[in-house]
Design a protein around this motif. Structure first.
Motif, PDB file in Angstrom:
ATOM      1  N   ALA A  55       0.834  -1.205   0.000  1.00 59.82           N
ATOM      2  CA  ALA A  55       0.000   0.000   0.000  1.00 59.82           C
ATOM      3  C   ALA A  55       0.866   1.253   0.000  1.00 59.82           C
ATOM      4  O   ALA A  55       2.026   1.234   0.412  1.00 59.82           O
ATOM      5  N   GLY A  56       0.289   2.328  -0.438  1.00 58.07           N
ATOM      6  CA  GLY A  56       0.972   3.619  -0.489  1.00 58.07           C
ATOM      7  C   GLY A  56       0.422   4.438  -1.648  1.00 58.07           C
ATOM      8  O   GLY A  56      -0.712   4.237  -2.080  1.00 58.07           O
ATOM      9  N   ILE A  57       1.242   5.325  -2.150  1.00 57.58           N
ATOM     10  CA  ILE A  57       0.825   6.123  -3.303  1.00 57.58           C
ATOM     11  C   ILE A  57       0.781   5.202  -4.509  1.00 57.58           C
ATOM     12  O   ILE A  57       1.675   4.381  -4.727  1.00 57.58           O
ATOM     13  N   LEU A  58      -0.284   5.318  -5.283  1.00 54.35           N
ATOM     14  CA  LEU A  58      -0.523   4.423  -6.412  1.00 54.35           C
ATOM     15  C   LEU A  58      -0.890   5.248  -7.630  1.00 54.35           C
ATOM     16  O   LEU A  58      -1.755   6.124  -7.555  1.00 54.35           O
ATOM     17  N   ALA A 100     -16.439  -2.786 -16.890  1.00 62.34           N
ATOM     18  CA  ALA A 100     -15.353  -3.671 -16.457  1.00 62.34           C
ATOM     19  C   ALA A 100     -15.137  -3.511 -14.964  1.00 62.34           C
ATOM     20  O   ALA A 100     -15.585  -2.531 -14.357  1.00 62.34           O
ATOM     21  N   THR A 101     -14.447  -4.473 -14.363  1.00 60.69           N
ATOM     22  CA  THR A 101     -14.077  -4.399 -12.947  1.00 60.69           C
ATOM     23  C   THR A 101     -12.585  -4.683 -12.822  1.00 60.69           C
ATOM     24  O   THR A 101     -11.986  -5.315 -13.696  1.00 60.69           O
ATOM     25  N   LEU A 102     -12.016  -4.202 -11.740  1.00 63.69           N
ATOM     26  CA  LEU A 102     -10.611  -4.453 -11.431  1.00 63.69           C
ATOM     27  C   LEU A 102     -10.511  -4.689  -9.930  1.00 63.69           C
ATOM     28  O   LEU A 102     -10.841  -3.805  -9.141  1.00 63.69           O
ATOM     29  N   ALA A 103     -10.077  -5.887  -9.555  1.00 62.77           N
ATOM     30  CA  ALA A 103      -9.904  -6.231  -8.136  1.00 62.77           C
ATOM     31  C   ALA A 103      -8.428  -6.455  -7.870  1.00 62.77           C
ATOM     32  O   ALA A 103      -7.746  -7.124  -8.648  1.00 62.77           O
ATOM     33  N   PHE A 104      -7.928  -5.853  -6.790  1.00 62.38           N
ATOM     34  CA  PHE A 104      -6.543  -6.068  -6.359  1.00 62.38           C
ATOM     35  C   PHE A 104      -6.490  -5.895  -4.855  1.00 62.38           C
ATOM     36  O   PHE A 104      -7.429  -5.388  -4.238  1.00 62.38           O
ATOM     37  N   LYS A 105      -5.378  -6.346  -4.249  1.00 60.56           N
ATOM     38  CA  LYS A 105      -5.236  -6.290  -2.789  1.00 60.56           C
ATOM     39  C   LYS A 105      -3.962  -5.537  -2.429  1.00 60.56           C
ATOM     40  O   LYS A 105      -2.998  -5.515  -3.193  1.00 60.56           O
ATOM     41  N   THR A 106      -3.988  -4.977  -1.232  1.00 57.64           N
ATOM     42  CA  THR A 106      -2.777  -4.357  -0.697  1.00 57.64           C
ATOM     43  C   THR A 106      -2.319  -5.154   0.523  1.00 57.64           C
ATOM     44  O   THR A 106      -3.132  -5.723   1.250  1.00 57.64           O
ATOM     45  N   THR A 107      -1.018  -5.164   0.695  1.00 59.13           N
ATOM     46  CA  THR A 107      -0.431  -5.868   1.841  1.00 59.13           C
ATOM     47  C   THR A 107      -0.008  -4.813   2.855  1.00 59.13           C
ATOM     48  O   THR A 107      -0.828  -3.991   3.255  1.00 59.13           O
ATOM     49  N   ASP A 108       1.246  -4.803   3.221  1.00 63.85           N
ATOM     50  CA  ASP A 108       1.750  -3.835   4.202  1.00 63.85           C
ATOM     51  C   ASP A 108       1.770  -2.414   3.619  1.00 63.85           C
ATOM     52  O   ASP A 108       1.440  -2.204   2.463  1.00 63.85           O
ATOM     53  N   GLY A 109       2.169  -1.458   4.407  1.00 61.31           N
ATOM     54  CA  GLY A 109       2.222  -0.069   3.984  1.00 61.31           C
ATOM     55  C   GLY A 109       3.580   0.365   3.489  1.00 61.31           C
ATOM     56  O   GLY A 109       3.928   1.533   3.606  1.00 61.31           O
ATOM     57  N   ASN A 110       4.368  -0.570   2.953  1.00 61.27           N
ATOM     58  CA  ASN A 110       5.724  -0.246   2.512  1.00 61.27           C
ATOM     59  C   ASN A 110       5.806   0.105   1.031  1.00 61.27           C
ATOM     60  O   ASN A 110       6.863   0.019   0.432  1.00 61.27           O
ATOM     61  N   GLY A 111       4.683   0.498   0.429  1.00 58.84           N
ATOM     62  CA  GLY A 111       4.682   0.846  -0.990  1.00 58.84           C
ATOM     63  C   GLY A 111       5.256   2.235  -1.238  1.00 58.84           C
ATOM     64  O   GLY A 111       5.798   2.866  -0.322  1.00 58.84           O
ATOM     65  N   PRO A 112       5.148   2.719  -2.460  1.00 60.34           N
ATOM     66  CA  PRO A 112       5.700   4.023  -2.810  1.00 60.34           C
ATOM     67  C   PRO A 112       5.172   5.132  -1.896  1.00 60.34           C
ATOM     68  O   PRO A 112       3.989   5.159  -1.559  1.00 60.34           O
ATOM     69  N   CYS A 163      -3.743   7.906  -6.902  1.00 58.16           N
ATOM     70  CA  CYS A 163      -4.552   7.403  -5.777  1.00 58.16           C
ATOM     71  C   CYS A 163      -3.648   7.140  -4.578  1.00 58.16           C
ATOM     72  O   CYS A 163      -2.430   7.154  -4.686  1.00 58.16           O
ATOM     73  N   THR A 164      -4.270   6.858  -3.451  1.00 53.81           N
ATOM     74  CA  THR A 164      -3.561   6.442  -2.242  1.00 53.81           C
ATOM     75  C   THR A 164      -4.255   5.201  -1.706  1.00 53.81           C
ATOM     76  O   THR A 164      -5.455   5.239  -1.405  1.00 53.81           O
ATOM     77  N   SER A 165      -3.509   4.108  -1.606  1.00 56.09           N
ATOM     78  CA  SER A 165      -4.108   2.867  -1.109  1.00 56.09           C
ATOM     79  C   SER A 165      -3.710   2.648   0.350  1.00 56.09           C
ATOM     80  O   SER A 165      -2.658   3.088   0.798  1.00 56.09           O
ATOM     81  N   GLU A 166      -4.578   1.974   1.069  1.00 49.09           N
ATOM     82  CA  GLU A 166      -4.363   1.664   2.489  1.00 49.09           C
ATOM     83  C   GLU A 166      -3.912   0.206   2.631  1.00 49.09           C
ATOM     84  O   GLU A 166      -4.306  -0.649   1.843  1.00 49.09           O
ATOM     85  N   PRO A 167      -3.126  -0.103   3.662  1.00 45.29           N
ATOM     86  CA  PRO A 167      -2.661  -1.490   3.866  1.00 45.29           C
ATOM     87  C   PRO A 167      -3.809  -2.444   4.192  1.00 45.29           C
ATOM     88  O   PRO A 167      -4.804  -2.052   4.811  1.00 45.29           O
ATOM     89  N   GLY A 201     -19.736  -2.787  -1.564  1.00 42.28           N
ATOM     90  CA  GLY A 201     -19.071  -3.581  -0.548  1.00 42.28           C
ATOM     91  C   GLY A 201     -17.557  -3.420  -0.529  1.00 42.28           C
ATOM     92  O   GLY A 201     -16.894  -3.955   0.356  1.00 42.28           O
ATOM     93  N   SER A 202     -17.004  -2.700  -1.489  1.00 41.20           N
ATOM     94  CA  SER A 202     -15.553  -2.500  -1.541  1.00 41.20           C
ATOM     95  C   SER A 202     -15.202  -1.172  -0.884  1.00 41.20           C
ATOM     96  O   SER A 202     -15.962  -0.210  -0.971  1.00 41.20           O
ATOM     97  N   PRO A 203     -14.034  -1.097  -0.226  1.00 46.92           N
ATOM     98  CA  PRO A 203     -13.619   0.205   0.297  1.00 46.92           C
ATOM     99  C   PRO A 203     -13.336   1.162  -0.867  1.00 46.92           C
ATOM    100  O   PRO A 203     -12.982   0.738  -1.962  1.00 46.92           O
ATOM    101  N   THR A 204     -13.521   2.434  -0.607  1.00 50.97           N
ATOM    102  CA  THR A 204     -13.248   3.454  -1.621  1.00 50.97           C
ATOM    103  C   THR A 204     -11.748   3.678  -1.730  1.00 50.97           C
ATOM    104  O   THR A 204     -11.059   3.814  -0.723  1.00 50.97           O
TER     105      THR A 204
END
Length: 191
Positions: free
Chosen positions: A65-68, A144-156, A113-117, A90-93
């Motif tokens: 997670a981080g800046i995306l 269309a849809t796009l699903a992805f996951k974030t792990t820890d907060g060590n991203g960009p 965007c900014t993603s959360e861990p 049902g998905s987080p924004t």
């Protein structure tokens, strides 16, 4: 031919026989109708609905997670003026700037965007019935849809790292400065 002699009250007038005949009068021409201005019209051939063919993150990808810098690429040239994206029910924004930018390939949009861990994001594109992403012939893209996951907060943690993670060039910056804005004037009231 012989000279023609005309008798007038004041005397005689003669016209020589070799004199050129008077010029023939041109036939009366009707004036041309006024020119009517016509708006230019561009006709595009029929096209299939554009399809989302590539994204970053990729569908199902897990990333820190981080800046995306989210990218979506369609299979044909697109208009830069329409977009429809958001969180699926049902998905987080995913917090993003309001407007994606169309890159110079005319097929890829980038969005800061900014993603959360520890989140599972599920985004929708063209899920509403009107507007949205359209090709240059104004044919609406398929939903269309796009699903992805974030792990820890060590991203960009800055935009340049996020662009590198998305394999973007410096000129693909998702936000642009507004050129030639006049400098802000100080407020004389201090407020």
């Amino acid at each position: 031919m012989r000279p023609i002699v005309l008798a007038l009250t004041a005397g005689l007038l003669s016209v020589p026989a070799l004199a050129a005949p008077p010029p023939a009068t041109a036939p009366a021409q009707t004036p041309a109708p006024p020119v009517k201005e016509v708006s230019p019209v561009t006709v595009y051939p029929a096209t299939a609905a554009p399809k989302l063919v590539k994204s970053y993150p990729a569908a199902g990808q897990s990333l820190s997670a981080g800046i995306l810098v989210l990218t979506v690429t369609f299979d044909q040239p697109m208009l830069s003026t329409g977009f429809d994206f958001g969180a699926a029910p049902g998905s987080p924004t995913l917090p993003c700037v309001k407007t994606p930018r169309l890159l110079d390939d005319k097929k890829t949009f980038v969005l800061l965007c900014t993603s959360e861990p520890g989140q599972a994001y599920n985004l929708t594109f063209n899920a509403t019935p009107q507007g949205g992403f359209e090709n240059v012939a104004e044919h609406r893209a398929e939903p269309a849809t796009l699903a992805f996951k974030t792990t820890d907060g060590n991203g960009p943690n800055n935009i340049h790292e996020a662009m590198k993670a998305a394999s973007l060039r410096d000129l693909d910056m998702p936000i642009e400065d507004t050129p030639n804005l006049p400098p802000e004037k100080p407020n004389p009231t201090g407020g």
